[in-house]
Design a protein around this motif. Structure first.
Motif, PDB file in Angstrom:
ATOM      1  N   LYS A   4      31.904  34.815  16.323  1.00 37.14           N
ATOM      2  CA  LYS A   4      33.316  35.172  16.397  1.00 37.14           C
ATOM      3  C   LYS A   4      33.463  36.548  17.053  1.00 37.14           C
ATOM      4  O   LYS A   4      32.868  37.515  16.597  1.00 37.14           O
ATOM      5  CB  LYS A   4      33.931  35.204  14.998  1.00 37.14           C
ATOM      6  CG  LYS A   4      34.080  33.825  14.389  1.00 37.14           C
ATOM      7  CD  LYS A   4      34.431  33.837  12.926  1.00 37.14           C
ATOM      8  CE  LYS A   4      35.681  34.563  12.594  1.00 37.14           C
ATOM      9  NZ  LYS A   4      36.048  34.428  11.170  1.00 37.14           N
ATOM     10  N   ASP A  26      35.295  31.006  26.119  1.00 39.49           N
ATOM     11  CA  ASP A  26      35.797  30.314  24.934  1.00 39.49           C
ATOM     12  C   ASP A  26      34.920  29.133  24.534  1.00 39.49           C
ATOM     13  O   ASP A  26      34.938  28.696  23.390  1.00 39.49           O
ATOM     14  CB  ASP A  26      37.254  29.890  25.113  1.00 39.49           C
ATOM     15  CG  ASP A  26      37.495  29.103  26.383  1.00 39.49           C
ATOM     16  OD1 ASP A  26      36.602  29.038  27.235  1.00 39.49           O
ATOM     17  OD2 ASP A  26      38.601  28.552  26.523  1.00 39.49           O
ATOM     18  N   ASN A  30      33.835  31.844  19.520  1.00 42.29           N
ATOM     19  CA  ASN A  30      35.153  31.681  18.918  1.00 42.29           C
ATOM     20  C   ASN A  30      35.905  32.983  19.160  1.00 42.29           C
ATOM     21  O   ASN A  30      35.539  34.023  18.620  1.00 42.29           O
ATOM     22  CB  ASN A  30      35.049  31.410  17.413  1.00 42.29           C
ATOM     23  CG  ASN A  30      34.563  30.018  17.120  1.00 42.29           C
ATOM     24  OD1 ASN A  30      34.861  29.083  17.849  1.00 42.29           O
ATOM     25  ND2 ASN A  30      33.784  29.871  16.063  1.00 42.29           N
ATOM     26  N   TYR A  32      39.040  35.522  19.039  1.00 39.27           N
ATOM     27  CA  TYR A  32      40.209  35.923  18.257  1.00 39.27           C
ATOM     28  C   TYR A  32      40.824  37.130  18.959  1.00 39.27           C
ATOM     29  O   TYR A  32      40.127  37.854  19.666  1.00 39.27           O
ATOM     30  CB  TYR A  32      39.810  36.307  16.829  1.00 39.27           C
ATOM     31  CG  TYR A  32      39.361  35.127  15.993  1.00 39.27           C
ATOM     32  CD1 TYR A  32      40.173  34.617  14.995  1.00 39.27           C
ATOM     33  CD2 TYR A  32      38.119  34.526  16.212  1.00 39.27           C
ATOM     34  CE1 TYR A  32      39.763  33.531  14.227  1.00 39.27           C
ATOM     35  CE2 TYR A  32      37.704  33.446  15.455  1.00 39.27           C
ATOM     36  CZ  TYR A  32      38.532  32.950  14.469  1.00 39.27           C
ATOM     37  OH  TYR A  32      38.130  31.871  13.719  1.00 39.27           O
ATOM     38  N   SER A  47      48.943  31.745  19.053  1.00 35.60           N
ATOM     39  CA  SER A  47      47.671  31.197  18.622  1.00 35.60           C
ATOM     40  C   SER A  47      47.382  31.539  17.162  1.00 35.60           C
ATOM     41  O   SER A  47      47.654  32.653  16.721  1.00 35.60           O
ATOM     42  CB  SER A  47      46.561  31.765  19.504  1.00 35.60           C
ATOM     43  OG  SER A  47      45.310  31.481  18.949  1.00 35.60           O
ATOM     44  N   ASN A  49      44.574  32.127  16.111  1.00 37.19           N
ATOM     45  CA  ASN A  49      43.479  33.092  16.175  1.00 37.19           C
ATOM     46  C   ASN A  49      43.952  34.449  16.676  1.00 37.19           C
ATOM     47  O   ASN A  49      43.176  35.219  17.214  1.00 37.19           O
ATOM     48  CB  ASN A  49      42.367  32.589  17.107  1.00 37.19           C
ATOM     49  CG  ASN A  49      41.654  31.381  16.544  1.00 37.19           C
ATOM     50  OD1 ASN A  49      41.833  31.024  15.399  1.00 37.19           O
ATOM     51  ND2 ASN A  49      40.841  30.752  17.356  1.00 37.19           N
ATOM     52  N   THR A  50      45.235  34.741  16.513  1.00 41.66           N
ATOM     53  CA  THR A  50      45.807  35.971  17.037  1.00 41.66           C
ATOM     54  C   THR A  50      46.483  36.755  15.922  1.00 41.66           C
ATOM     55  O   THR A  50      47.203  36.202  15.111  1.00 41.66           O
ATOM     56  CB  THR A  50      46.826  35.659  18.152  1.00 41.66           C
ATOM     57  OG1 THR A  50      46.165  34.918  19.175  1.00 41.66           O
ATOM     58  CG2 THR A  50      47.409  36.914  18.744  1.00 41.66           C
ATOM     59  N   GLU A  85      37.958  38.502   7.576  1.00 41.83           N
ATOM     60  CA  GLU A  85      37.259  37.797   8.657  1.00 41.83           C
ATOM     61  C   GLU A  85      35.998  38.568   9.028  1.00 41.83           C
ATOM     62  O   GLU A  85      35.994  39.788   9.041  1.00 41.83           O
ATOM     63  CB  GLU A  85      38.147  37.703   9.906  1.00 41.83           C
ATOM     64  CG  GLU A  85      39.407  36.901   9.724  1.00 41.83           C
ATOM     65  CD  GLU A  85      39.220  35.412   9.938  1.00 41.83           C
ATOM     66  OE1 GLU A  85      38.081  34.974  10.227  1.00 41.83           O
ATOM     67  OE2 GLU A  85      40.211  34.682   9.816  1.00 41.83           O
TER      68      GLU A  85
END
Length: 161
Positions: A4, A26, A30, A32, A47, A49-50, A85
């Motif tokens: 990540k 991508d 992963n 973010y 997203s 992931n944002t 995270e």
């Protein structure tokens, strides 16, 4: 399992350089995103992931109090994200928001990579100088070989554009 990576996705020219840097990655990682925002110009977050975070500087507000409050707000927002995270590293291109983001990352032992904007041809930005002076970023890269010759703590590996 893919690693990540958290990327600071600021506006303007930094956005173009960031888009160019991450194109094609991508599938390997992963990705973010941290999107700096303020009350004047919010970017739509589309997203999952944002994460929206506070901008540290604003061209329309030079108040030192504003900068201190914004810096602190951003720092604590990122602490909260990093608490929930786990990221392999954080990448920032040119943006001043890298300072509080990378400080928070340092507390969690997250690697950080700062890439100076390609527009910095002869001098480093205040952001890069601060990151270097206080040893905040894990690695700092420049996009001009002459800057690497001038500043021994930075590395040149080519340019993004």
């Amino acid at each position: 399992m893919k690693k990540k990576i958290l990327i600071i996705k600021d506006g303007g020219g930094f956005a173009l350089e960031t888009k160019r840097l991450i194109s094609g990655y991508d599938s390997e990682f992963n990705l973010y995103y941290l999107v700096p925002q303020d009350n004047e110009m919010n970017i739509v977050i589309e997203s999952p992931n944002t994460y929206g975070i506070s901008k540290v500087t604003a061209i329309y507000n030079n108040s030192k109090l504003y900068k201190i409050v914004s810096f602190s707000r951003c720092f604590f927002q990122v602490l909260k994200i990093l608490k929930n995270e786990k990221f392999h590293c954080i990448i920032g291109i040119g943006s001043s928001v890298a300072v509080p983001v990378f400080l928070a990352a340092k507390l969690f032992g997250v690697k950080t990579l700062f890439i100076e904007s390609i527009t910095r041809v002869t001098e480093l930005s205040k952001t890069a100088k601060m990151l270097l002076r206080f040893n905040i970023a894990t690695k700092t890269f420049v996009q001009w070989e002459s800057l690497a010759d001038k500043y021994p703590k930075v590395e040149f590996k080519g340019n993004i554009l």
